[in-house]
Structures are given as C-alpha cells and as structure tokens.
Design a protein around this motif. Structure first.
Motif, mmCIF file in Angstrom:
data_model
loop_
_atom_site.group_PDB
_atom_site.id
_atom_site.type_symbol
_atom_site.label_atom_id
_atom_site.label_comp_id
_atom_site.label_asym_id
_atom_site.label_seq_id
_atom_site.Cartn_x
_atom_site.Cartn_y
_atom_site.Cartn_z
ATOM 1 N N LEU A 1 4.938 -5.298 1.592
ATOM 2 C CA LEU A 1 4.346 -4.072 2.126
ATOM 3 C C LEU A 1 2.845 -4.011 1.901
ATOM 4 O O LEU A 1 2.099 -3.489 2.746
ATOM 5 C CB LEU A 1 5.028 -2.861 1.478
ATOM 6 N N GLN B 1 10.834 -4.162 1.219
ATOM 7 C CA GLN B 1 9.390 -4.219 1.487
ATOM 8 C C GLN B 1 8.572 -4.475 0.233
ATOM 9 O O GLN B 1 7.389 -4.804 0.311
ATOM 10 C CB GLN B 1 8.924 -2.918 2.140
ATOM 11 N N GLY C 1 7.453 -2.693 7.835
ATOM 12 C CA GLY C 1 6.926 -3.047 6.523
ATOM 13 C C GLY C 1 7.488 -4.311 5.913
ATOM 14 O O GLY C 1 7.045 -4.719 4.837
ATOM 15 N N ASP C 2 8.481 -4.958 6.562
ATOM 16 C CA ASP C 2 8.987 -6.231 6.061
ATOM 17 C C ASP C 2 8.529 -7.396 6.936
ATOM 18 O O ASP C 2 9.115 -8.476 6.900
ATOM 19 C CB ASP C 2 10.515 -6.215 5.945
ATOM 20 N N ALA D 1 9.221 1.685 5.947
ATOM 21 C CA ALA D 1 9.539 1.126 4.630
ATOM 22 C C ALA D 1 10.881 1.645 4.134
ATOM 23 O O ALA D 1 11.067 1.882 2.952
ATOM 24 C CB ALA D 1 8.428 1.464 3.631
#
Length: 355
Positions: free
Chosen positions: A34, A24, A106-107, A7
C-alpha cells in the motif's frame, strides 16, 4: 483530482499470510504494498485520498494514519462487505462529490507511477469520461479483459472471461469523471454477487461516453498470490540504492544492499539487491539476490535467496531456501537430534514444497 484507494478485501489467495494481516500491508522490498501506491499518488500531485477499508480497517489506519507521512490527506471510508469495485465507488459517492478521481487498487504495483496518466486525464478540454490502463497477461481469464473493434476502439470489457477476447487485462488503476456514478446506478450485481467496475465502464461506452485505453510500458502486477508477490518484490528491489547503516562484521556485502539501523550482519555473505530490516540479526549465513529480510528477524547458518521474510521470523540451520514467503514470527529450524524426520506445523491454505 482526488484518489480513491481500495484497501479492503480478504486476500484469500495470500493465505495464511493474510489470516493475520491486511493483504495491502504485506511487504515487498520491506515496505507494505500500500505504501508504494500512496507514494505513486503523491508523486503525481494528488493530495486528497479516500481509502476504502473493510474488516482490517484498524490495521490499515494504524499503518497509514492521516496520510501526512506521504504528503497526503487521507479520509477513511468503510465498505461493510466486499461487494465489488463499483460498489466501493458508490460507498465513496458523497466524498468524491463532482470531482474527477483516480481509483487505485491497493494490492497493485505499477512501476513508473501514475503521474503521466494523471496529467493526461487532467488536461484542459478533455473529452473522455474514463481512462483505463491495460497490460498483456499470460492468463486473461483471471482479469477484466478489453475487447477492441477492427479500428482499434475499445468496445467492451469482460470480467474474468472463459474465452478472452484479447490478452490485454485491466491494470488496477482507473480514471473517472463524475459520469461514472450514473453508470454505476444502471448496473446490477454480477453472477459473483458484486457490482463490477467493468460493467460500469461498459455502461459508459453504451451510453455514448468516451472511454480511453492506454497500454502500460512498465512493470505492473496484481500482488494477490505468492508468485506475483515475489515478482513484485524482485522488481522493487531492482530500484533500491545500497545503504549500510547497521553493523557489518567479517562479512561480504556486494551489490545494492540495504542494511537498516540496528541490524547486525556477522560472518555472512549478502548479494544484492537485498534489504535487511531494523533489528534483524544475520549470522553465518548467505543472503542471496532478491531477498527482503524483515525487521527483528534472526537468520543463523541459513542460505536464502529470492524470498520474503516477514518481521520477527527465525530461520536456523536451514537451506538452501529459494522463492519462500516466511510469515511473521514464524520459526523454521533444523532438528539437531534423532530422529531426523521432518516435522512441520502448516496453517490453512499453506503450500509446502520439500526437496
């Protein structure tokens, strides 16, 4: 098994939205990207999460907390500079110990979750030291790409190749045994100055370790650019169930539509799938399919569809709008007096298309 969630990063392809927010935490279907990843990890039965954070660490910590809201225990691990995915693993080396782990960017969003892959990689007697997930893409030059031999065995991974060996790109979810740490110690920074996870996986292959590869059947997107973000928003909205907890007056609400508590919809047509956040006010408007209107937004005399409007934005007398991403507390309004020339204030790295 543990999970390592990345992240950090600067989100340059999503500027100007990411000038003031971690990429995120940009929402799709009115939830940060996220959060969808953390839901997927929790649903797979993983409980311990190490979260790699960078310059947006305070914002990420404020949003995620200790992870208990997701049924997780989150430990924050700071990566001082974004020096590559393999470098992020090395930052987490002590926390990971000798455990197997799932690394989740996280993206990214992976419809259907990771539970089947967690089960496969965690099975007793497993022989492989890594499992990579692959998906067909239109432009492989933007991704890590898999190369197979004539018998269908994975033989190499190439990072952002100018001449791709296939159209199968690495999905942003990986599974590793502790053997990956030795592999990372053998690699050197790439031409981009980063420790590439593709090089580490190649090091596993060349050292005789088994690396398994599976194609994902469901929707997957790296949500790093505006078009992908809108696509992710559409797919996540397809899975919502309608729920009207706000106030709807003299309006038509059709299809799966979420109107969160405190939102007000007056003299408006809303066509789902769509979601309207807490405290939003929509008056004399049309909100079409695949729209996510964030909390505390105000829309008046506006027509919008297939768009993401972030918290606190105001849109007045404008439309039709299609395929838009409107930032936090932005104002888009029609001038009510002469001259009627268009007047805009557009931030760095923005894109503006006028009819």
């Amino acid at each position: 098994m543990k999970a390592l969630v990345l992240a950090g990063g600067s989100g340059t392809r999503l500027r100007p939205i990411t000038h003031t927010a971690a990429k995120q935490l940009v929402p799709i279907a009115n939830r940060p990207i996220l959060f969808w990843a953390l839901d997927s990890i929790a649903e797979a039965g993983i409980r311990e999460v190490g979260m790699i954070v960078g310059h947006t660490k305070d914002e990420v910590r404020a949003a995620v907390g200790d992870g208990s809201a997701f049924g997780l225990s989150v430990t924050y691990l700071e990566q001082p500079q974004p020096l590559g995915l393999a470098h992020a693993v090395s930052v987490a080396r002590d926390w990971l110990g000798d455990d197997d782990f799932c690394m989740y960017l996280g993206d990214n969003v992976l419809l259907g979750g990771v539970a089947p892959f967690v089960e496969r990689f965690g099975r007793p007697g497993r022989s492989e030291d890594a499992l990579v997930l692959l998906a067909k893409v239109d432009d492989p030059t933007r991704f890590g790409v898999a190369e197979f031999d004539t018998e269908g065995r994975l033989v190499r991974l190439v990072e952002k190749p100018s001449v791709p060996p296939s159209d199968l790109a690495l999905v942003g979810v990986y599974f590793f045994s502790p053997a990956v740490h030795d592999a990372i110690s053998q690699i050197r920074p790439s031409a981009r100055g980063e420790l590439e996870i593709t090089d580490a996986i190649d090091a596993l292959i060349t050292s005789g370790r088994i690396v398994d590869a599976l194609a994902v059947d469901g929707f997957w997107k790296d949500l790093g650019d505006p078009e992908a973000l809108l696509a992710g928003n559409r797919f996540m909205l397809l899975g919502i169930e309608g729920s009207v907890e706000g106030t709807v007056v003299d309006s038509s609400v059709d299809g799966p539509v979420v109107v969160e508590p405190g939102a007000v919809v007056e003299r408006t047509v809303v066509r789902g799938p769509a979601t309207i956040g807490r405290g939003a006010r929509i008056v004399d408007a049309y909100v079409g399919p695949f729209s996510a209107i964030g909390p505390d937004c105000e829309l008046r005399a506006t027509e919008i569809q297939n768009s993401i409007v972030l918290a606190g934005a105001r849109i007045d007398g404008v439309g039709p709008l299609d395929g838009c991403i409107i930032g936090r507390s932005a104002v888009v309004e029609r001038r009510g007096h002469l001259p009627r020339a268009t007047s805009v204030v557009v931030g760095d790295h923005s894109r503006l298309e006028l009819a």
